[in-house]
Write an enzyme that holds these catalytic residues in place. Structure first.
Site, mmCIF file in Angstrom:
data_model
loop_
_atom_site.group_PDB
_atom_site.id
_atom_site.type_symbol
_atom_site.label_atom_id
_atom_site.label_comp_id
_atom_site.label_asym_id
_atom_site.label_seq_id
_atom_site.Cartn_x
_atom_site.Cartn_y
_atom_site.Cartn_z
ATOM 1 N N SER A 7 1.083 -1.336 0.385
ATOM 2 C CA SER A 7 0.457 0.513 0.189
ATOM 3 C C SER A 7 1.107 1.304 0.040
ATOM 4 O O SER A 7 1.793 1.419 0.987
ATOM 5 C CB SER A 7 -0.934 -0.100 1.076
ATOM 6 O OG SER A 7 -1.527 1.093 1.160
ATOM 7 N N HIS A 32 -1.304 -0.911 -4.057
ATOM 8 C CA HIS A 32 -2.423 -0.752 -3.819
ATOM 9 C C HIS A 32 -1.774 0.684 -3.601
ATOM 10 O O HIS A 32 -1.220 1.623 -2.888
ATOM 11 C CB HIS A 32 -2.849 -1.374 -2.384
ATOM 12 C CG HIS A 32 -4.398 -0.846 -1.788
ATOM 13 N ND1 HIS A 32 -4.977 -2.106 -2.586
ATOM 14 C CD2 HIS A 32 -4.873 -0.262 -1.273
ATOM 15 C CE1 HIS A 32 -6.221 -1.867 -2.227
ATOM 16 N NE2 HIS A 32 -6.153 -0.890 -1.546
ATOM 17 N N ASP A 34 -4.260 4.093 -2.528
ATOM 18 C CA ASP A 34 -5.694 4.256 -2.004
ATOM 19 C C ASP A 34 -5.700 5.725 -1.854
ATOM 20 O O ASP A 34 -4.909 7.067 -1.880
ATOM 21 C CB ASP A 34 -5.575 4.344 0.005
ATOM 22 C CG ASP A 34 -5.618 2.771 -0.018
ATOM 23 O OD1 ASP A 34 -6.315 2.016 0.046
ATOM 24 O OD2 ASP A 34 -4.489 2.033 1.289
ATOM 25 N N MET A 36 -8.831 8.824 -1.292
ATOM 26 C CA MET A 36 -10.143 9.089 -0.472
ATOM 27 C C MET A 36 -10.534 10.169 -0.040
ATOM 28 O O MET A 36 -9.822 11.029 -0.931
ATOM 29 C CB MET A 36 -9.239 9.522 1.171
ATOM 30 C CG MET A 36 -8.210 7.800 1.451
ATOM 31 S SD MET A 36 -7.876 7.842 3.376
ATOM 32 C CE MET A 36 -6.815 6.861 3.365
ATOM 33 N N HIS A 65 -7.922 1.822 -5.009
ATOM 34 C CA HIS A 65 -8.692 1.618 -4.335
ATOM 35 C C HIS A 65 -9.764 3.172 -4.224
ATOM 36 O O HIS A 65 -8.970 3.864 -3.487
ATOM 37 C CB HIS A 65 -8.302 1.445 -3.226
ATOM 38 C CG HIS A 65 -9.045 0.892 -1.541
ATOM 39 N ND1 HIS A 65 -9.340 0.365 -0.674
ATOM 40 C CD2 HIS A 65 -10.503 0.997 -1.653
ATOM 41 C CE1 HIS A 65 -9.765 0.501 0.173
ATOM 42 N NE2 HIS A 65 -10.559 0.279 -0.428
ATOM 43 N N MET A 67 -12.194 5.414 -1.733
ATOM 44 C CA MET A 67 -12.905 5.528 -0.750
ATOM 45 C C MET A 67 -12.475 7.071 -0.922
ATOM 46 O O MET A 67 -13.194 7.631 -0.543
ATOM 47 C CB MET A 67 -12.209 4.967 -0.018
ATOM 48 C CG MET A 67 -11.335 4.025 0.687
ATOM 49 S SD MET A 67 -10.109 3.645 1.879
ATOM 50 C CE MET A 67 -8.796 3.517 1.279
ATOM 51 N N MET A 136 -11.684 -5.509 3.362
ATOM 52 C CA MET A 136 -11.049 -4.448 4.568
ATOM 53 C C MET A 136 -11.292 -5.238 5.926
ATOM 54 O O MET A 136 -12.217 -5.417 6.753
ATOM 55 C CB MET A 136 -12.078 -3.579 4.328
ATOM 56 C CG MET A 136 -12.471 -2.813 3.080
ATOM 57 S SD MET A 136 -10.958 -2.122 2.938
ATOM 58 C CE MET A 136 -9.788 -0.970 4.387
ATOM 59 N N ASP A 175 -7.332 -6.264 3.286
ATOM 60 C CA ASP A 175 -6.803 -4.698 3.975
ATOM 61 C C ASP A 175 -6.981 -4.297 5.197
ATOM 62 O O ASP A 175 -7.932 -4.178 5.817
ATOM 63 C CB ASP A 175 -7.550 -4.287 2.736
ATOM 64 C CG ASP A 175 -6.524 -2.997 2.869
ATOM 65 O OD1 ASP A 175 -5.421 -2.940 3.127
ATOM 66 O OD2 ASP A 175 -6.965 -1.472 2.284
#
Length: 221
Positions: A7, A32, A34, A36, A65, A67, A136, A175
């Protein structure tokens, strides 16, 4: 086949390209990423410009990913900036089937993530369409959280649902709080795609990745 997806949220952003090169050279299968939005989760991370810039220096699979609320608004943008896999949250989509269809139409693999409080059963009628289910094992939004052991029941439940629906089981990604200490039980629970942040980037990156790869080899045996 087990996959390791470090990540990038835990990487040192001052030397992001260098750390990306190190995980690639050390044998990571993908990274990965993320994203947000400060709304679906409390924090804001990086977005398309950062992904586009690191795409130029890496041949790894970019496992993005989202979010973010209503991620369908950004599907084409993430394809253009270099995403290979795009995972959206069940909880963030008003029309999940439409969102998944759009991801695949843009030429990316599609994933669906579920938060710790969300039961696996909500995925029953989408399993046929997705390439990856992200379980998650912490509440999303912050790195370095403590692993929630009750979530280990979920990978097996994904496999059961796939069997009941007579569809191929998608990759099962986990994750949150995954370490070299608990990786054995995570793999035994049925996960095959492991996201690890602090346990890869804190300390010696190469040694940490080697530790995960060794755990993968032991699990195969």
């Amino acid at each position: 086949m087990y996959l390791l997806s470090p990540s990038m949220l835990s990487a040192d952003f001052a030397v992001l390209g260098e750390q990306l090169a190190r995980v690639e050279a050390a044998g990571a299968d993908m990274v990965h990423i993320d994203v947000m939005d400060g709304k679906f989760v409390p924090r804001i991370s990086y977005g398309m410009p950062v992904i586009e810039s690191i795409r130029k220096v890496s041949g790894l699979v970019f496992d993005v990913h989202l979010m973010v609320d209503e991620p369908i608004r950004f599907v084409e943008d993430f394809k253009k900036c270099g995403a290979d896999v795009l995972t959206v949250h069940y909880e963030a989509c008003t029309h999940l089937h439409t969102t998944i269809t759009q991801i695949k139409r843009c030429g990316m693999k599609a994933g669906v993530a579920i938060n710790p409080a969300t039961p696996v059963e909500v995925l029953r009628y989408i399993l046929r369409e997705v390439d990856q289910v992200l379980v998650m094992t912490v509440n999303p939004g912050y790195g370095g959280q403590k692993f929630l052991p009750d979530m280990l029941k979920k990978p097996g439940r994904v496999m059961e649902l796939a069997a009941q629906e007579k569809v191929s089981c998608p990759d099962i990604q986990v994750d949150g709080g995954i370490t070299l200490e608990n990786i054995g039980e995570v793999l035994a629970a049925g996960a095959n795609n492991i996201v690890a942040g602090t346990s890869v980037f804190y300390g010696n990156i190469e040694a940490n990745i080697a530790g995960f790869k060794e755990a993968f080899s032991n699990a195969v045996k």
